[in-house]
Design an enzyme around this catalytic site. Structure first.
Site, PDB file in Angstrom:
ATOM      1  N   ASP A 210      72.129  62.298 -94.018  1.00 54.84           N
ATOM      2  CA  ASP A 210      71.862  61.093 -93.243  1.00 54.84           C
ATOM      3  C   ASP A 210      72.713  59.923 -93.721  1.00 54.84           C
ATOM      4  OD1 ASP A 210      70.415  60.555 -90.984  1.00 54.84           O
ATOM      5  OD2 ASP A 210      68.696  59.679 -92.021  1.00 54.84           O
ATOM      6  N   ASP A 253      63.734  62.300 -87.822  1.00 50.29           N
ATOM      7  CA  ASP A 253      63.111  61.463 -88.848  1.00 50.29           C
ATOM      8  C   ASP A 253      61.589  61.577 -88.820  1.00 50.29           C
ATOM      9  OD1 ASP A 253      65.622  60.520 -89.642  1.00 50.29           O
ATOM     10  OD2 ASP A 253      65.602  58.966 -88.095  1.00 50.29           O
TER      11      ASP A 253
END
Length: 354
Positions: A210, A253
Site C-alpha cells: 500500500d 481496506d
C-alpha cells in the site's frame, strides 16, 4: 524510495475542523467500514467450508495484487476507459448479485427462521428446499456441490436483481455502497485465515504494498478514480451539493483487515472450547482488534484530511490491528499460543461435537 520521500516533502498541513458535510462523509465511511467486519466475522463462525489462505498465498498475495493493479492501470491508460468500465461493471454486477443473494438469504432466515441451533432444534429450523440439484465439478475451479434453493434464496435473488438493475442504470452511489457492503461481508465470511502467523505475514506484506503504490506512484490513486465499479465505498463530501464530490475507501481496506479480525473471533471461540466452559465465549481479542481497526481508520481519515492527500489506509490499519492483538496476547500470557494457533473451523467443530 526517492518518490516516497518526495511525496512526504510535498505534504502541507491543514488543521482546520472539517465542515458539517465533510464530517458527515467521514463518519459515514468510518461506520460503513466497521459494520461489514462485525457482521462478516460472526458469519465466519458458521460451520461451512470456505476458502482458506495458506502461508504461500499470504507471501504471494501482494505480488499478485501488484501485477493486477498495474495491469488495470495500463488498461485505463492505453485503452478506452468507458469500455473497460463497462466490461468490469457487468462482471462485478454478476458477482455482486450472487453475494447480495447470499447475504440477504442469511438475513431473512435469521429473521424468520431463527438460529440454526443443534440437535432436534437444528432439524426443526431447517428450511425445505424448493429446488435441489448437483453442480458438476469443474477442473481447476470447483468441486462437485449439492445445490439447494429455498424460498428465501428466491426472494433474495429477486431483490438482488432489482438492486442490480438500479445500479447499472443509474450508477447511484447508494447502490454502489450496497454492493460494496455485501462484497465485504461475503469476502470476510468466506475467505478464512486459520493461522495467526499467516494473517500477520499477509498484512505486513500489504502494508508495504500500500505504501509503495500510493506514495511511490500514481497507480493506486489513478485506478481508484478511474475504476467505475462497486469496489469502493463512496459518500458525498457535501450531501446537499448539486454536484457531488466523493470521499472513498477501497474494499481491500475493509476485507483484508476484516479476515484477520474474523480469525481473532474464531480464536476467542477456540480458547473458550479448550477451557470447556459453558455459555457464550468472551470476545476479548475480537473486540480489542475491532476497536483498534476503528482507531486506525480514524487516524487514516485524520491524516488524509490534515495533509489533503490520499493515504495508504493499511499504513495505519496494519500496526493497529496486529499490534493490538499482540499486546492482548502478551497481557494474557498467550503470545506463543496465538502466534502458532490453528483455528481451522472443521477442527473446532470436531472438538465441539465430541
Amino acid at each position: 524510495m526517492e518518490a516516497v520521500i518526495e511525496s512526504f516533502k510535498n505534504l502541507k498541513m491543514d488543521l482546520t475542523i472539517p465542515d458539517n458535510g465533510l464530517l458527515i462523509a467521514y463518519v459515514s465511511i468510518w461506520i460503513m467500514a466497521i459494520v461489514p467486519i462485525y457482521v462478516g466475522s460472526f458469519l465466519s463462525l458458521k460451520e461451512t467450508k470456505g476458502e482458506s489462505m495458506s502461508m504461500s498465498d499470504a507471501y504471494t498475495f501482494p505480488i499478485i495484487g501488484s501485477f493486477f493493479l498495474f495491469g488495470l492501470y495500463l488498461c485505463f491508460k492505453f485503452f478506452d476507459k468507458d469500455l473497460i468500465n463497462l466490461i468490469l461493471s457487468y462482471y462485478f454486477l454478476l458477482i455482486g448479485a450472487i453475494a447480495m443473494t447470499s447475504v440477504l438469504s442469511s438475513l431473512l432466515k435469521y429473521m424468520f427462521v431463527g438460529s440454526s441451533g443443534n440437535g432436534k432444534n437444528k432439524k426443526q429450523n431447517q428450511v425445505k428446499p424448493l429446488i435441489s440439484f448437483k453442480f458438476p465439478a469443474i477442473k481447476f475451479f470447483t468441486d462437485a456441490k449439492d445445490v439447494k434453493i429455498d424460498i428465501y434464496d428466491i426472494v433474495s435473488f429477486a431483490l438482488a436483481t432489482g438492486f442490480s438493475i438500479w445500479y447499472i442504470k443509474t450508477k447511484h452511489w447508494i447502490a454502489n455502497n450496497i454492493f460494496g457492503l455485501t462484497f465485504s461481508i461475503q469476502g470476510i465470511s468466506f475467505i478464512s485465515l486459520t493461522e495467526y502467523s499467516v494473517g500477520v505475514i499477509l498484512l505486513v506484506g500489504l502494508f508495504f504494498y500500500d505504501i509503495f503504490w500510493v506514495f511511490g506512484t500514481d497507480v493506486m490513486v489513478t485506478v481508484a478514480k478511474s475504476f467505475d465499479a462497486p469496489i469502493k465505498l463512496l459518500f458525498p463530501k457535501d450531501i446537499f451539493a448539486d454536484v457531488y464530490q466523493f470521499s472513498m475507501l477501497g474494499l481491500g481496506d475493509i476485507v483484508l483487515p476484516g479476515i484477520f479480525i474474523a480469525l481473532l473471533l474464531r480464536f476467542d471461540r477456540h480458547i473458550h472450547q479448550e477451557s470447556k466452559l459453558k455459555g457464550s465465549f468472551k470476545k476479548t481479542y475480537f473486540n480489542t482488534t475491532l476497536i483498534a481497526y476503528a482507531l486506525g481508520l480514524f487516524t487514516t481519515i485524520f491524516v488524509m484530511h490534515t495533509f489533503k492527500a490520499a493515504q495508504p489506509a493499511l499504513l495505519y490499519l496494519v500496526p493497529f490491528c496486529v499490534g493490538s492483538s499482540m499486546i492482548v496476547s502478551t497481557i494474557k500470557g498467550q503470545f506463543k499460543k496465538l502466534l502458532w494457533s490453528n483455528v481451522d473451523i472443521t477442527k473446532d467443530t470436531t472438538k465441539k461435537t465430541n
